[in-house]
Design an enzyme around this catalytic site. Sequence first.
Site, PDB file in Angstrom:
ATOM      1  N   ARG A   1      13.244  37.008 -53.281  1.00 51.44           N
ATOM      2  CA  ARG A   1      13.005  37.560 -54.617  1.00 51.44           C
ATOM      3  C   ARG A   1      13.814  38.844 -54.821  1.00 51.44           C
ATOM      4  NH1 ARG A   1       6.879  38.277 -56.296  1.00 51.44           N
ATOM      5  NH2 ARG A   1       7.106  40.172 -55.090  1.00 51.44           N
TER       6      ARG A   1
ATOM      7  N   LYS B   1      11.776  41.896 -60.086  1.00 52.54           N
ATOM      8  CA  LYS B   1      10.903  43.027 -59.740  1.00 52.54           C
ATOM      9  C   LYS B   1      11.707  44.320 -59.838  1.00 52.54           C
ATOM     10  CE  LYS B   1       7.069  44.047 -56.618  1.00 52.54           C
ATOM     11  NZ  LYS B   1       5.925  43.978 -57.529  1.00 52.54           N
TER      12      LYS B   1
ATOM     13  N   GLU C   1       0.971  37.730 -68.069  1.00 51.45           N
ATOM     14  CA  GLU C   1       0.393  38.239 -66.818  1.00 51.45           C
ATOM     15  C   GLU C   1      -0.210  39.617 -67.017  1.00 51.45           C
ATOM     16  OE1 GLU C   1       3.103  39.094 -63.575  1.00 51.45           O
ATOM     17  OE2 GLU C   1       4.722  39.563 -64.943  1.00 51.45           O
TER      18      GLU C   1
HETATM   19  C1  LIG Z   1       3.963  42.390 -62.651  1.00 54.40           C
HETATM   20  C2  LIG Z   1       3.523  41.730 -61.385  1.00 54.40           C
HETATM   21  N1  LIG Z   1       3.150  40.443 -61.429  1.00 54.40           N
HETATM   22  C3  LIG Z   1       2.748  39.790 -60.320  1.00 54.40           C
HETATM   23  C4  LIG Z   1       2.696  40.432 -59.097  1.00 54.40           C
HETATM   24  C5  LIG Z   1       2.234  39.679 -57.897  1.00 54.40           C
HETATM   25  O1  LIG Z   1       3.311  39.270 -57.110  1.00 54.40           O
HETATM   26  P1  LIG Z   1       3.132  39.018 -55.564  1.00 54.40           P
HETATM   27  O2  LIG Z   1       2.032  38.040 -55.394  1.00 54.40           O
HETATM   28  O3  LIG Z   1       4.424  38.486 -55.100  1.00 54.40           O
HETATM   29  O4  LIG Z   1       2.793  40.341 -54.968  1.00 54.40           O
HETATM   30  C6  LIG Z   1       3.093  41.771 -58.998  1.00 54.40           C
HETATM   31  C7  LIG Z   1       3.124  42.501 -57.742  1.00 54.40           C
HETATM   32  O5  LIG Z   1       2.365  42.491 -56.881  1.00 54.40           O
HETATM   33  C8  LIG Z   1       3.486  42.438 -60.172  1.00 54.40           C
HETATM   34  O6  LIG Z   1       3.837  43.722 -60.119  1.00 54.40           O
END
Ligand SMILES: Cc1ncc(COP(=O)(O)O)c(C=O)c1O
Length: 343
Positions: free
Chosen positions: A78, A181, A217
């Site tokens: 990622r 991210k 989300e």
């Molecule tokens: C905006 C956002 N969505 C989803 C997630 C969850 O992603 P992950 O399960 O890879 O930590 C995160 C971080 O933890 C996030 O910052």
Amino acid sequence: MMDWNNLGFCYRKSATMLICRYNGGAWGKIESSTDDHILLSAFAGALHYSIECFEGLKAFRGVDGKIRIFRPEENARRMISSAEFLNLPCPSEELFIEMCKQAVRENLDFLPPYGTGASLYLRPTLIGSNPQLGVQSAKEALFLLLCAPVGAYTGGNLEPCNAVIARNYDRAATYGTGCYKLGGNYAASLRSLNIAHSQGYKATLYLDPHSHTLIDEFNSSNFFGIKGNTYVTPLSDTILPSITNKTLEAVAKHLGMEVERRAVPVEELAEFEEVGECGTAVIITPVDYIDDKPFLETTDPELVKRYTFVTEGCGPKSLKLYRQITGIQYGELDDTFGWCLFV
Ligand SMILES: Cc1ncc(COP(=O)(O)O)c(C=O)c1O
């Protein structure tokens, strides 16, 4: 002495951080520093144009005394995808994982004991570091491997939280950066999150930026809802592809549940028995209610539509999923999926 049972999710200095520098077209040696400050040009692209991306993953001390990092290759991939979007030099999957392992080894005193529900949070961070004026891709980069011992993100693990739909704010644009991210995404969500906090909400829930009719989300986690025996989670190009969510989909199937990744209209909130946030930091946080109002700033209770889910504690299906994922992370259950990397 660290209070392992009450760590929360906040900055704590650990023993070391690792640094790897990219210049002249190649990555240098991994350096370790007991100081968590870096020397950076005030003109570095990261500071002006947000040429920055990061990751978050965890290391766990297991019931068997072994140390496991959960799915680091997913985070490495990622980060590569985020860096590609920024046209920023990115460490290979191998270098990423090597540095995760070294960071854990150098910070064993900060790796919480088994049984505390805590873990060592790893924060790989990649920044454009060369001095620049004018928007252009970075030529030099710093890759940092930071870590901190953490408990749960919002209160205790499995402690329910509430959320509000930030109808008049988007964290990401339709053809924007929501699926990467990037630090800039979090800056974009800060104002709405602060307003929500000032009104007593723990989280904001964003809608799809194109039509504002579908659930995207939460501010720092993905959304899932449970309806009967089905795990439902949004299919959207503007959300972060959560590794926890992907894991939960596999776990749900393994537990005999149906899994649907599809568009989720806001009104469908009325049909879910359980709703949760999922992500590395929160693992699963059950959501007991979500408020929807015309504008986030609205305080008139008459204009608030409340969707209520479980009222006390965590719903049975979410709890089952939580036990399965944490069981694998702490070595209590067989890792039949091969998700754990031993250090
Ligand atoms: C905006 C956002 N969505 C989803 C997630 C969850 O992603 P992950 O399960 O890879 O930590 C995160 C971080 O933890 C996030 O910052």
